[in-house]
Design an enzyme around this catalytic site. Structure first.
Site, PDB file in Angstrom:
ATOM      1  N   ASP A  49       0.846  -1.196   0.000  1.00 40.08           N
ATOM      2  CA  ASP A  49       0.000   0.000   0.000  1.00 40.08           C
ATOM      3  C   ASP A  49       0.880   1.243   0.000  1.00 40.08           C
ATOM      4  OD1 ASP A  49      -2.938   1.083   0.770  1.00 40.08           O
ATOM      5  OD2 ASP A  49      -1.415   2.264   1.827  1.00 40.08           O
ATOM      6  N   TYR A 104       3.335   9.865  -0.630  1.00 38.10           N
ATOM      7  CA  TYR A 104       4.423   9.287   0.164  1.00 38.10           C
ATOM      8  C   TYR A 104       5.772   9.489  -0.540  1.00 38.10           C
ATOM      9  CZ  TYR A 104       0.561   6.674   2.422  1.00 38.10           C
ATOM     10  OH  TYR A 104      -0.600   6.322   3.048  1.00 38.10           O
ATOM     11  N   LYS A 143      -2.636   5.833  -4.268  1.00 44.35           N
ATOM     12  CA  LYS A 143      -3.728   6.771  -3.972  1.00 44.35           C
ATOM     13  C   LYS A 143      -3.518   8.100  -4.684  1.00 44.35           C
ATOM     14  CE  LYS A 143      -3.519   4.780   0.670  1.00 44.35           C
ATOM     15  NZ  LYS A 143      -2.089   4.659   0.957  1.00 44.35           N
TER      16      LYS A 143
HETATM   17  P1  NAD Z   1       0.816   1.643  11.961  1.00 42.64           P
HETATM   18  O1  NAD Z   1      -0.317   1.617  12.913  1.00 42.64           O
HETATM   19  O2  NAD Z   1       1.011   0.514  11.013  1.00 42.64           O
HETATM   20  O3  NAD Z   1       2.097   1.874  12.845  1.00 42.64           O
HETATM   21  C1  NAD Z   1       3.373   1.837  12.324  1.00 42.64           C
HETATM   22  C2  NAD Z   1       4.364   1.968  13.462  1.00 42.64           C
HETATM   23  O4  NAD Z   1       4.103   0.983  14.461  1.00 42.64           O
HETATM   24  C3  NAD Z   1       5.785   1.661  12.975  1.00 42.64           C
HETATM   25  O5  NAD Z   1       6.426   2.815  12.527  1.00 42.64           O
HETATM   26  C4  NAD Z   1       6.437   1.088  14.199  1.00 42.64           C
HETATM   27  O6  NAD Z   1       6.959   2.135  14.978  1.00 42.64           O
HETATM   28  C5  NAD Z   1       5.306   0.443  14.950  1.00 42.64           C
HETATM   29  N1  NAD Z   1       5.288  -1.033  14.764  1.00 42.64           N
HETATM   30  C6  NAD Z   1       5.031  -1.742  13.642  1.00 42.64           C
HETATM   31  N2  NAD Z   1       5.078  -3.059  13.885  1.00 42.64           N
HETATM   32  C7  NAD Z   1       5.346  -3.178  15.192  1.00 42.64           C
HETATM   33  C8  NAD Z   1       5.511  -4.297  16.042  1.00 42.64           C
HETATM   34  N3  NAD Z   1       5.377  -5.550  15.607  1.00 42.64           N
HETATM   35  N4  NAD Z   1       5.791  -4.067  17.371  1.00 42.64           N
HETATM   36  C9  NAD Z   1       5.917  -2.803  17.831  1.00 42.64           C
HETATM   37  N5  NAD Z   1       5.767  -1.706  17.081  1.00 42.64           N
HETATM   38  C10 NAD Z   1       5.483  -1.895  15.769  1.00 42.64           C
HETATM   39  O7  NAD Z   1       0.727   3.054  11.185  1.00 42.64           O
HETATM   40  P2  NAD Z   1       0.825   3.543   9.695  1.00 42.64           P
HETATM   41  O8  NAD Z   1       2.114   3.188   9.072  1.00 42.64           O
HETATM   42  O9  NAD Z   1       0.445   4.976   9.715  1.00 42.64           O
HETATM   43  O10 NAD Z   1      -0.358   2.778   8.964  1.00 42.64           O
HETATM   44  C11 NAD Z   1      -0.144   1.655   8.141  1.00 42.64           C
HETATM   45  C12 NAD Z   1      -0.271   2.008   6.680  1.00 42.64           C
HETATM   46  O11 NAD Z   1      -1.546   2.606   6.425  1.00 42.64           O
HETATM   47  C13 NAD Z   1       0.695   3.086   6.205  1.00 42.64           C
HETATM   48  O12 NAD Z   1       2.015   2.621   6.058  1.00 42.64           O
HETATM   49  C14 NAD Z   1       0.036   3.527   4.928  1.00 42.64           C
HETATM   50  O13 NAD Z   1       0.265   2.602   3.889  1.00 42.64           O
HETATM   51  C15 NAD Z   1      -1.426   3.521   5.354  1.00 42.64           C
HETATM   52  N6  NAD Z   1      -1.882   4.855   5.791  1.00 42.64           N
HETATM   53  C16 NAD Z   1      -2.892   5.447   5.068  1.00 42.64           C
HETATM   54  C17 NAD Z   1      -3.365   6.682   5.422  1.00 42.64           C
HETATM   55  C18 NAD Z   1      -4.484   7.286   4.634  1.00 42.64           C
HETATM   56  O14 NAD Z   1      -4.805   8.477   4.824  1.00 42.64           O
HETATM   57  N7  NAD Z   1      -5.110   6.546   3.754  1.00 42.64           N
HETATM   58  C19 NAD Z   1      -2.818   7.386   6.519  1.00 42.64           C
HETATM   59  C20 NAD Z   1      -1.794   6.781   7.233  1.00 42.64           C
HETATM   60  C21 NAD Z   1      -1.354   5.504   6.868  1.00 42.64           C
END
Ligand code: NAD
Length: 296
Positions: free
Chosen positions: A66, A71, A96
């Site tokens: 994704d 990004y 997106k």
């Molecule tokens: P997320 O909730 O996936 O959190 C990511 C963070 O959680 C990492 O940077 C890391 O610090 C921590 N993490 C990940 N795995 C872990 C583990 N096993 N143990 C402990 N900590 C851990 O947040 P995100 O990246 O914002 O969301 C996931 C994806 O959603 C994004 O990468 C993106 O592709 C998408 N996204 C979309 C929008 C939108 O507006 N459509 C906005 C934000 C994110």
């Protein structure tokens, strides 16, 4: 909701010999296609590091990536895909459309540029990133998305950060419901009104920030740590498992290979009804991102 008998092909054992221990179920979409229920998100992955990070994710076993134009890392995703040697049909790629590209022709042009940067012939899923209501262009943008889908260069079309009234307007005006709505969703912010509307209209919910972006102490709460201990899993795995059992598509992000593997190893245990209910009970309208009505 799970497409019967459909499983994402698993990766070969990774560089370090770590075999993919499981296979990811697919969720049936309202347009006849299906999507691997768990994918890999690349928000805030440095463009200079993206090829390495996505390459690691593909070797770990992820087949659903994704990204988004905003990004700035679509090229890195494309290079990782090209060098992986994985057949295109085994991959599911989402990108997106950014807010300033909304519009009839500008959305069509932005789609071509994203596809070029990704180096792909077709996209699996294209999303309108935010409704950006003050621009009032998401309806005409959706009409362009419908034409893009008819062209065959994108298989499924959807939206992100749309609330029920935005979804309702698309359906009322075009009769074409989005295949997915990708919204902020984690135990502290579950958006029940949007989720209920989506479910009633066969729009699948994709959870972004599924782990709360690490901004809440989710992994220290007894509602999460108790099931983690009971099932010999980590708190992050319990939160991801809660999403899967709720039927969400989920796209956790990590730059670290061991966490990529950890986040994928969530198909060999099941939370009880009581464990699920306790996590659902954590809701407190704890949004980490912008409000979709106010972000333009
Ligand atoms: P997320 O909730 O996936 O959190 C990511 C963070 O959680 C990492 O940077 C890391 O610090 C921590 N993490 C990940 N795995 C872990 C583990 N096993 N143990 C402990 N900590 C851990 O947040 P995100 O990246 O914002 O969301 C996931 C994806 O959603 C994004 O990468 C993106 O592709 C998408 N996204 C979309 C929008 C939108 O507006 N459509 C906005 C934000 C994110």
């Amino acid at each position: 909701m799970i497409a019967d008998g459909e499983r994402s092909p698993c990766g070969d054992p990774g560089r370090d010999g770590m075999a993919d221990m499981t296979s990811v179920p697919r969720i049936q979409l309202n347009d006849g296609h299906s999507i691997p229920q768990l994918g890999f998100g690349v928000f805030q992955v440095d463009p200079a590091e993206t090829e390495r990070v996505v390459g690691d994710a593909l070797e770990t076993g992820y087949r659903h990536i994704d990204t988004a134009r905003i990004y700035g890392n679509e090229e890195g995703v494309g290079r990782a895909i090209a060098t992986s040697g994985i057949p295109r049909e085994e991959l599911f790629v989402t990108t997106k459309l950014w807010n300033d590209d909304q519009g009839t022709q500008s959305a069509a042009d932005a789609f071509e540029r994203s596809l070029d940067r990704l180096g792909l012939e077709y996209l699996d899923l294209y999303l309108i990133h935010w409704p950006a209501p003050a621009r009032d262009r998401y309806l005409e943008t959706w009409e362009t998305f419908i034409r893009l889908r008819e062209s065959g260069r994108v298989r499924s079309i959807g939206v992100s950060n749309f609330l029920a009234p935005h979804l309702e307007r698309l359906i009322r005006e075009t009769d074409v419901p989005p295949a997915v709505d990708q919204i902020e969703l984690h135990p502290y912010h579950q958006q029940p009104a949007t989720a209920e509307y989506a479910e009633a209209n066969e729009i699948r919910i994709e959870a972004w920030g599924p782990l709360g972006q690490g901004k809440y102490p989710l992994f220290e709460l007894p509602e999460v740590t108790a099931p983690a201990d009971a099932h010999d899993k980590t708190p992050a795995q319990v939160v991801l498992r809660w999403h899967l059992q709720r039927g969400h598509i989920v796209i956790p992000k990590s730059n670290r290979r061991e966490r990529m593997a950890e986040n994928l190893a969530v198909f060999d245990f099941e939370l009880t009804d009581d464990e699920m209910a306790a996590i659902t009970g954590l809701e407190r309208e704890g949004r980490v991102g912008s409000h979709p009505d106010e972000f333009n």
